[in-house]
Design an enzyme around this catalytic site. Structure first.
Site, short mmCIF file in Angstrom:
data_model
loop_
_atom_site.label_atom_id
_atom_site.label_comp_id
_atom_site.label_asym_id
_atom_site.label_seq_id
_atom_site.Cartn_x
_atom_site.Cartn_y
_atom_site.Cartn_z
N LYS A 1 73.78 51.38 30.25
CA LYS A 1 74.14 52.80 30.36
C LYS A 1 74.92 53.07 31.65
CE LYS A 1 70.70 53.78 33.47
NZ LYS A 1 70.13 54.83 34.25
N SER B 1 75.26 61.26 38.78
CA SER B 1 75.29 59.81 38.55
C SER B 1 76.37 59.16 39.41
CB SER B 1 75.57 59.53 37.07
OG SER B 1 75.96 58.19 36.87
N ARG B 2 75.98 58.18 40.20
CA ARG B 2 76.94 57.48 41.05
C ARG B 2 77.97 56.72 40.21
NH1 ARG B 2 71.92 56.54 43.42
NH2 ARG B 2 71.76 54.53 42.32
N ASN B 3 77.53 56.19 39.08
CA ASN B 3 78.45 55.46 38.20
C ASN B 3 79.50 56.40 37.61
OD1 ASN B 3 77.09 52.64 37.98
ND2 ASN B 3 75.41 54.08 37.68
N GLU C 1 75.68 50.62 40.20
CA GLU C 1 75.08 49.51 39.46
C GLU C 1 75.95 49.04 38.30
OE1 GLU C 1 73.77 52.52 39.87
OE2 GLU C 1 71.65 52.46 40.38
#
Length: 217
Positions: free
Chosen positions: A74, A137-139, A164
């Protein structure tokens, strides 16, 4: 895959926790939900007792492999969602993207004997919706810089924050390729991250499915 590696180092039973939560929400004692995958009811009940006095809802599962895969992948798909946001696309395009992601993730889980109920549960659908739709969300945030073609900000953010999805992508794609699993979205996201393709390629990829028909002629 993941638990096989862990088993070589850890003798205790393995459980995997996944679900649509941000750490700040958990820290603020907001009502949240996780899917807890264990090999036995005994271990599930033992862990569940730790959350009895909290606002955490735990859903049991035996699918350790599937919950672990969803929890990793995800983050990669969230980078893709951020790319679309950086390109300026809105909710309708994101919904189309998530539908394509759902289908691709289903094919991955099925090859690794994952359970379909994992995909439709908190660690699958739930976590995808949260991670792929929130700027928290960092992503997702990293993906927006890629979508805006701001390589300087993307590189800087990658140094300052834990993204990540990038490390997961580089680790898991060779495994999926070895298993001959077709993952056009993951491959496309990797190509954009590695600056081998333009961000617009992700849109072309999700639009390739437009000729697919559910009717049998």
């Amino acid at each position: 895959m993941e638990q096989d590696l862990v088993k070589k180092q850890v003798k205790n039973p393995i459980s995997v926790l996944g679900g649509p939560t941000f750490s700040i929400d958990v820290a603020n004692f907001e009502p949240v939900g996780f899917q807890l995958a264990c090999r036995s009811k005994k271990h599930f009940k033992m862990i569940q007792e730790l959350f009895d006095t909290t606002k955490v809802k735990l859903i049991s599962s035996y699918d350790v492999q599937g919950v672990a895969l969803c929890g990793c992948l995800k983050n990669v798909y969230a980078v893709g969602a951020g790319i679309l946001d950086g390109l300026g696309y809105h909710e309708s395009t994101h919904a189309l993207y998530l539908t394509s992601v759902f289908r691709e993730l289903e094919s991955i889980l099925s090859r690794f004997d994952g359970d379909f109920t994992t995909l439709t549960g908190l660690s699958g659908f739930g976590d995808l919706v949260l991670t792929c739709s929130s700027k928290t969300s960092r992503n997702f945030t990293y993906g927006t810089f890629l979508g805006k073609k701001d390589q300087n900000k993307a590189k800087s953010y990658l140094k300052d924050a834990t993204v990540e999805g990038v490390s997961t992508m580089r680790a898991i794609l060779p495994i999926l390729q070895k298993e001959r699993i077709k993952t056009p979205l993951l491959s496309c996201i990797q190509a954009i991250v590695e600056n081998q393709e333009q961000p617009e390629m992700l849109v072309k990829e999700i639009m390739k499915e437009k000729k697919i028909s559910l009717f049998q002629f």
